[in-house]
Design a protein around this motif. Sequence first.
Motif, PDB file in Angstrom:
ATOM      1  N   THR A 174      55.928  42.528  25.034  1.00 46.95           N
ATOM      2  CA  THR A 174      54.562  42.863  24.624  1.00 46.95           C
ATOM      3  C   THR A 174      53.645  41.651  24.788  1.00 46.95           C
TER       4      THR A 174
ATOM      5  N   LEU B  88      50.347  41.409  27.202  1.00 46.87           N
ATOM      6  CA  LEU B  88      49.043  41.022  26.671  1.00 46.87           C
ATOM      7  C   LEU B  88      48.508  39.765  27.344  1.00 46.87           C
TER       8      LEU B  88
ATOM      9  N   GLU C  93      40.484  45.203  23.075  1.00 46.09           N
ATOM     10  CA  GLU C  93      41.510  46.082  22.499  1.00 46.09           C
ATOM     11  C   GLU C  93      41.465  47.469  23.142  1.00 46.09           C
TER      12      GLU C  93
ATOM     13  N   VAL D 251      43.051  47.284  26.604  1.00 45.40           N
ATOM     14  CA  VAL D 251      44.511  47.231  26.524  1.00 45.40           C
ATOM     15  C   VAL D 251      45.076  48.616  26.211  1.00 45.40           C
ATOM     16  N   LEU D 252      44.455  49.317  25.265  1.00 51.63           N
ATOM     17  CA  LEU D 252      44.915  50.658  24.910  1.00 51.63           C
ATOM     18  C   LEU D 252      44.882  51.597  26.108  1.00 51.63           C
TER      19      LEU D 252
ATOM     20  N   GLN E   7      47.534  50.474  28.934  1.00 53.10           N
ATOM     21  CA  GLN E   7      48.949  50.656  28.624  1.00 53.10           C
ATOM     22  C   GLN E   7      49.274  52.037  28.073  1.00 53.10           C
TER      23      GLN E   7
ATOM     24  N   TRP F 249      48.956  52.913  25.003  1.00 56.65           N
ATOM     25  CA  TRP F 249      49.548  52.726  23.686  1.00 56.65           C
ATOM     26  C   TRP F 249      48.781  53.547  22.659  1.00 56.65           C
TER      27      TRP F 249
ATOM     28  N   CYS G  45      46.823  49.241  19.309  1.00 54.58           N
ATOM     29  CA  CYS G  45      46.774  47.915  19.926  1.00 54.58           C
ATOM     30  C   CYS G  45      46.762  46.860  18.823  1.00 54.58           C
TER      31      CYS G  45
END
Length: 123
Positions: free
Chosen positions: A11, A15, A77, A80-81, A84, A86, A89
Amino acid sequence: MTEAQIKLKRTESVLLELVPKALGQMNDKRLHELDILEVKCSRGKSDAKVYINPHQLSAQEKRDYLKLLRNARPIVETFVLKDQGWYRCPTFTFEFDEQLEKSKNINDLFSKIAKRNKGEEEV
């Protein structure tokens, strides 16, 4: 290394790639210049500290950059969300990495001590 530690490192590695990419897409050119040195996630991956190379920035410039980064945090953030996929985050905290400067100062001290000891041996 346990499986949980491996996942945490993975992870952090993801990042470390995504944060500079997200900052590079911002409109503020000053954020493009930042060098991200390391990302450290908490054990539960709910928080992540992003360490930045301080270069030779003054204290005022560091404060200005940290303010910019605090304002850019939600955008990073979200990036990134989306990238990925996810569900959640980590919450980013941006800090300048002062360890590099401290280690440089320590190395300078050691070299001064070595020179002084060498001078004493010649006498």
